[in-house]
Scaffold this active site. Structure first.
Site, PDB file in Angstrom:
ATOM      1  N   CYS A 171      18.642  -1.218 -29.234  1.00 43.79           N
ATOM      2  CA  CYS A 171      18.266  -2.488 -28.699  1.00 43.79           C
ATOM      3  C   CYS A 171      19.396  -3.504 -28.931  1.00 43.79           C
ATOM      4  O   CYS A 171      19.557  -4.386 -28.009  1.00 43.79           O
ATOM      5  CB  CYS A 171      16.756  -3.086 -29.185  1.00 43.79           C
ATOM      6  SG  CYS A 171      15.436  -2.014 -28.862  1.00 43.79           S
TER       7      CYS A 171
ATOM      8  N   GLN B  97       6.328  -0.110 -32.287  1.00 45.00           N
ATOM      9  CA  GLN B  97       6.671   1.269 -32.557  1.00 45.00           C
ATOM     10  C   GLN B  97       5.391   2.337 -33.038  1.00 45.00           C
ATOM     11  O   GLN B  97       5.461   3.338 -33.255  1.00 45.00           O
ATOM     12  CB  GLN B  97       7.515   1.584 -33.666  1.00 45.00           C
ATOM     13  CG  GLN B  97       9.309   1.123 -33.037  1.00 45.00           C
ATOM     14  CD  GLN B  97       9.659   2.197 -31.882  1.00 45.00           C
ATOM     15  OE1 GLN B  97       9.248   3.040 -31.658  1.00 45.00           O
ATOM     16  NE2 GLN B  97      10.660   1.358 -31.157  1.00 45.00           N
TER      17      GLN B  97
ATOM     18  N   HIS C 247       6.658   0.683 -22.439  1.00 47.56           N
ATOM     19  CA  HIS C 247       7.736   1.864 -22.583  1.00 47.56           C
ATOM     20  C   HIS C 247       7.889   2.535 -23.641  1.00 47.56           C
ATOM     21  O   HIS C 247       8.533   3.507 -23.897  1.00 47.56           O
ATOM     22  CB  HIS C 247       9.059   1.094 -21.817  1.00 47.56           C
ATOM     23  CG  HIS C 247       9.775   0.518 -22.786  1.00 47.56           C
ATOM     24  ND1 HIS C 247      11.134   0.984 -23.291  1.00 47.56           N
ATOM     25  CD2 HIS C 247       9.623  -1.002 -23.134  1.00 47.56           C
ATOM     26  CE1 HIS C 247      11.420  -0.125 -24.328  1.00 47.56           C
ATOM     27  NE2 HIS C 247      10.965  -1.212 -23.976  1.00 47.56           N
TER      28      HIS C 247
ATOM     29  N   ASN D 290      11.225   0.452 -36.183  1.00 47.50           N
ATOM     30  CA  ASN D 290      11.822   1.284 -35.497  1.00 47.50           C
ATOM     31  C   ASN D 290      13.101   2.380 -35.542  1.00 47.50           C
ATOM     32  O   ASN D 290      13.338   3.308 -35.001  1.00 47.50           O
ATOM     33  CB  ASN D 290      12.295   0.452 -34.151  1.00 47.50           C
ATOM     34  CG  ASN D 290      13.302  -0.669 -34.527  1.00 47.50           C
ATOM     35  OD1 ASN D 290      12.824  -1.579 -35.526  1.00 47.50           O
ATOM     36  ND2 ASN D 290      14.422  -0.948 -34.024  1.00 47.50           N
TER      37      ASN D 290
ATOM     38  N   SER E  38       4.557  -3.003 -26.495  1.00 48.32           N
ATOM     39  CA  SER E  38       5.306  -2.860 -25.403  1.00 48.32           C
ATOM     40  C   SER E  38       5.298  -1.402 -24.607  1.00 48.32           C
ATOM     41  O   SER E  38       4.872  -0.409 -25.025  1.00 48.32           O
ATOM     42  CB  SER E  38       6.773  -2.676 -25.919  1.00 48.32           C
ATOM     43  OG  SER E  38       7.764  -2.606 -24.829  1.00 48.32           O
TER      44      SER E  38
ATOM     45  N   THR F  28       2.278 -14.884 -12.328  1.00 50.99           N
ATOM     46  CA  THR F  28       1.473 -13.795 -11.605  1.00 50.99           C
ATOM     47  C   THR F  28       1.684 -12.551 -12.134  1.00 50.99           C
ATOM     48  O   THR F  28       2.781 -12.165 -12.530  1.00 50.99           O
ATOM     49  CB  THR F  28       2.092 -13.394 -10.253  1.00 50.99           C
ATOM     50  OG1 THR F  28       2.095 -14.915  -9.506  1.00 50.99           O
ATOM     51  CG2 THR F  28       1.485 -12.604  -9.136  1.00 50.99           C
TER      52      THR F  28
ATOM     53  N   ALA G 299       7.624  -6.555 -25.777  1.00 53.84           N
ATOM     54  CA  ALA G 299       7.378  -6.978 -27.089  1.00 53.84           C
ATOM     55  C   ALA G 299       8.212  -8.003 -27.362  1.00 53.84           C
ATOM     56  O   ALA G 299       8.018  -8.750 -28.333  1.00 53.84           O
ATOM     57  CB  ALA G 299       7.641  -5.577 -27.815  1.00 53.84           C
ATOM     58  N   THR G 300       9.436  -8.085 -26.637  1.00 56.69           N
ATOM     59  CA  THR G 300      10.566  -9.133 -27.097  1.00 56.69           C
ATOM     60  C   THR G 300       9.687 -10.429 -26.719  1.00 56.69           C
ATOM     61  O   THR G 300       9.743 -11.569 -27.547  1.00 56.69           O
ATOM     62  CB  THR G 300      11.621  -9.091 -26.297  1.00 56.69           C
ATOM     63  OG1 THR G 300      12.257  -8.077 -26.578  1.00 56.69           O
ATOM     64  CG2 THR G 300      12.603 -10.452 -26.548  1.00 56.69           C
TER      65      THR G 300
END
Ligand code: PLP
Length: 379
Positions: free
Chosen positions: A325, A178, A200, A150, A198, A239, A70-71
């Site tokens: 974070c 989130q 994770h 978040n 994201s 890739t 997401a960053t």
């Protein structure tokens, strides 16, 4: 320790891991190799994942662009659009409670000629449509407002913001990191042009994410920040990380099937935890918008305890204060500051975020445990 920090990251769901494994070994091909079966197999897997992700967002597969997280998705959205409109337009509207992966991108762009309005949310973390509309200028090219926060879980009025942005012909980006997998999202109904997510945060692997790019946006509207082999329709070269993409796809498929029941289960457990803490420990207060927030989270301030001591005393539970974070710094949370929580109280505010593998026993233990720790520290 009992894991109550799912908003920082989630374990990979075993079903996700199982789906990923063959793509490290037997199906190791490069999804861009067109001349042999290994390449086609990888490409097929990527396209299946794209469908699974698009379905969760009510998007189409052409609108899914893979990034490293997401960053990167936020960086691509803000920098990419800025580069295409500057110097004709230079103004961004965002909110003080955004993740640093939006706020710091804005500060970076300011050095290059951008101007940012950082809206001040109310005490619950919400911004109003009137507030956003007042900030609009002729030079405004982007509204970037997160779907759900978040740290405090506050959900913004995304559909109304999308409608406003469309009315003024301004692009709307939402960092939905989130929210994806926790609340139902329909990018078309919400008139979102760009959305970040994201892997994770929804039981997929780390290091994979997506920028949803509305099909109306062409390459000239969003300048790639990563040049090279023109992967992802030229929006993001590099890739493809096939196993991670397969995992993210599977994670989205599971979320799509289980989101509704899971959010009910989680909000019950969360309410139990919150009520337990509030009723058994004096001097506690919930931060955020309890009428419209993520189902899995509660952020609670504990009066009269040293914040650092509090966090370091929680040996049997894994929780966080402020944003993990940015945990390298020991500044009070910028989110709590923005909603008017004092520095002192911000330090002693704890985010409990529950997830798929949280159970009642863990919640019962946590209530008693937190009570003991807080009482000991206060004594
Ligand atoms: N945006 C929000 C709202 C987040 O909560 C996070 C992670 O904490 C990020 C962005 C960054 O995501 P990633 O870890 O994929 O770069």
């Amino acid at each position: 320790p009992i894991y109550l920090d799912y908003n920082a990251t989630c374990p990979v769901d075993p079903r996700v891991l199982e789906a990923m494994l063959p793509y490290f070994t037997e199906h190791f091909g490069n999804a861009a190799s067109r001349s042999h079966l290994l390449g086609w197999t990888a490409k097929d897997a990527v396209e299946t994942a794209r469908e699974q992700i698009a379905e969760l967002l009510q998007a189409s597969t052409k609108e899914i662009v893979f990034t490293s997280g997401a960053t990167e998705a936020n960086n691509l959205a803000l920098k990419g659009v800025f580069e295409s409109v500057f110097p004709q337009k230079n103004h961004i509207i965002t909110v003080q409670t955004e993740h640093k992966a939006v706020l710091d991108v804005c500060l970076h762009l300011e050095k290059m000629g951008a101007e940012t309005t950082f809206l001040q949310p109310d005490e619950f973390g919400s911004v109003t449509i009137e507030q956003i509309e007042e900030a609009i200028r002729p030079e405004t090219f982007l509204i970037s407002i997160m779907y759900a926060n978040n740290e405090i879980g506050t959900i913004q009025e995304i559909e109304a913001i999308g409608t406003l942005a469309q009315k003024h012909k301004i692009l709307f980006h939402s960092d939905a990191t989130q929210a994806v997998g926790k609340v139902q999202i329909d990018v078309k109904a919400a008139k979102i042009d760009l959305l970040s997510l994201s892997g994770h945060k929804l039981y997929g692997p780390k290091g994979i994410g997506v920028l949803y790019i509305n099909r109306n946006l062409k390459n000239q509207d969003l300048v790639a920040q990563m040049d090279g082999g023109k992967h992802e329709r030229g929006f993001r070269s590099g890739t493809l990380n096939v196993p991670a993409i397969v995992g993210l796809g599977k994670a989205c498929e599971i979320a799509n099937a289980e989101l509704l029941t899971e959010s009910i289960t989680l909000s019950k457990l969360r309410d139990c935890l919150e009520q337990g803490i509030l009723s058994q420990i004096k001097g506690t207060k919930v931060n955020g918008n309890t009428n419209n927030r993520l189902p899995n989270l509660t952020n609670i301030s504990f009066e009269g305890v040293d914040g650092e001591l509090l966090l370091s005393s929680f040996r049997d539970i894994a929780v966080s204060s402020g944003s993990a974070c940015t945990s390298a710094s020991v500044e009070p949370s910028h989110v709590l500051k923005a909603i008017g929580v004092s520095d002192k109280l911000a330090y002693s505010s704890i985010r409990f975020s529950l997830g798929r593998f949280t159970n009642q026993e863990e919640i019962d233990f946590t209530i008693q445990y937190v009570k003991e720790v807080v009482e000991t520290l206060r004594a």
